[in-house]
Design a protein around this motif. Structure first.
Motif, PDB file in Angstrom:
ATOM      1  N   ASP A 124      45.317  64.127  67.886  1.00  0.00           N
ATOM      2  CA  ASP A 124      45.262  65.572  68.107  1.00  0.00           C
ATOM      3  C   ASP A 124      43.818  66.085  68.004  1.00  0.00           C
ATOM      4  OD1 ASP A 124      46.335  68.163  68.546  1.00  0.00           O
ATOM      5  OD2 ASP A 124      46.397  68.537  66.381  1.00  0.00           O
TER       6      ASP A 124
ATOM      7  N   TYR B  60      48.922  60.554  64.776  1.00  0.00           N
ATOM      8  CA  TYR B  60      49.129  61.830  65.473  1.00  0.00           C
ATOM      9  C   TYR B  60      47.981  62.792  65.177  1.00  0.00           C
ATOM     10  CZ  TYR B  60      51.036  66.457  66.485  1.00  0.00           C
ATOM     11  OH  TYR B  60      51.209  67.724  66.941  1.00  0.00           O
TER      12      TYR B  60
ATOM     13  N   TYR C 278      52.032  59.525  61.285  1.00  0.00           N
ATOM     14  CA  TYR C 278      51.542  60.881  61.018  1.00  0.00           C
ATOM     15  C   TYR C 278      50.018  60.954  61.183  1.00  0.00           C
ATOM     16  CZ  TYR C 278      50.192  65.081  58.534  1.00  0.00           C
ATOM     17  OH  TYR C 278      49.625  66.284  58.202  1.00  0.00           O
TER      18      TYR C 278
ATOM     19  N   SER D 132      55.824  67.924  67.790  1.00  0.00           N
ATOM     20  CA  SER D 132      55.516  68.163  66.380  1.00  0.00           C
ATOM     21  C   SER D 132      55.564  66.856  65.600  1.00  0.00           C
ATOM     22  CB  SER D 132      56.511  69.152  65.785  1.00  0.00           C
ATOM     23  OG  SER D 132      57.758  68.535  65.580  1.00  0.00           O
TER      24      SER D 132
ATOM     25  N   LYS E 100      50.498  68.959  71.659  1.00  0.00           N
ATOM     26  CA  LYS E 100      50.778  70.192  70.918  1.00  0.00           C
ATOM     27  C   LYS E 100      52.269  70.513  70.903  1.00  0.00           C
ATOM     28  CE  LYS E 100      46.408  71.352  70.358  1.00  0.00           C
ATOM     29  NZ  LYS E 100      45.765  70.921  69.173  1.00  0.00           N
ATOM     30  N   LYS E 101      52.986  70.103  71.943  1.00  0.00           N
ATOM     31  CA  LYS E 101      54.420  70.373  72.022  1.00  0.00           C
ATOM     32  C   LYS E 101      55.236  69.364  71.221  1.00  0.00           C
ATOM     33  CE  LYS E 101      54.111  72.480  76.558  1.00  0.00           C
ATOM     34  NZ  LYS E 101      54.435  72.340  77.967  1.00  0.00           N
TER      35      LYS E 101
END
Length: 172
Positions: A104, A100, A97, A7, A4-5
């Protein structure tokens, strides 16, 4: 540190900086490495279009892309090489991307962060990302997987179908 930290913009920025630094520092022969750039250029330089005027052993998306890049480069090999590297870098950026986004969604924060960081490092330091056209297939595969997770099954099917037309192996 958690995912979460971290980006996606920071990840993509770091990756693009590392890849561009590598590309600028390498001589043209370094871009070729052990890859197939010379082969791709020679195929694209054949008169006509793939599958219409000559046979190519690859599924159709990449041969047409390669022929278009050859024409955009006006037959200049070094321009073709750099255009291809840019396309492959963009595909790697998209893959990062979607990797990620998938991490996530399906991993806990610590595990997701570790996997995304390892993927980022591999994309940044391994030259395989521009020696072959596999990044395009990986991009479509990760994009399709993400769309499945989002419940967009028809769009996912279309993207995965395009991936199949890029390279057959990922479908296996």
């Amino acid at each position: 540190m958690s995912i979460k930290k971290l980006s996606p913009g920071l990840l993509i920025g770091f990756f693009l900086f590392a890849r561009m630094l590598t590309i600028v520092a390498l001589p043209l022969e370094g871009l070729h490495g052990y890859g197939d750039f010379i082969h791709f250029f020679q195929l694209a330089s054949l008169p006509g279009w793939p599958f219409f005027n000559y046979w190519v052993e690859f599924p159709p998306i990449f041969p047409f892309l390669s022929a278009i890049l050859y024409r955009l480069a006006s037959g200049q090999e070094h321009v073709y090489d750099y255009l291809l590297v840019i396309i492959l870098t963009l595909a790697d950026t998209g893959s990062l991307y979607f990797f990620y986004r998938i991490a996530d969604r399906v991993q806990d924060e610590i595990t997701g962060f570790r996997r995304v960081f390892i993927y980022l490092l591999l994309l940044s330091v391994l030259a395989y990302g521009w020696w072959y056209y596999d990044p395009i297939a990986v991009f479509t595969l990760l994009c399709g997987m993400y769309l499945i997770l989002e419940g967009k099954d028809q769009l996912a099917g279309a993207v995965l179908g395009i991936g199949l037309l890029v390279k057959l192996f990922p479908i296996l």
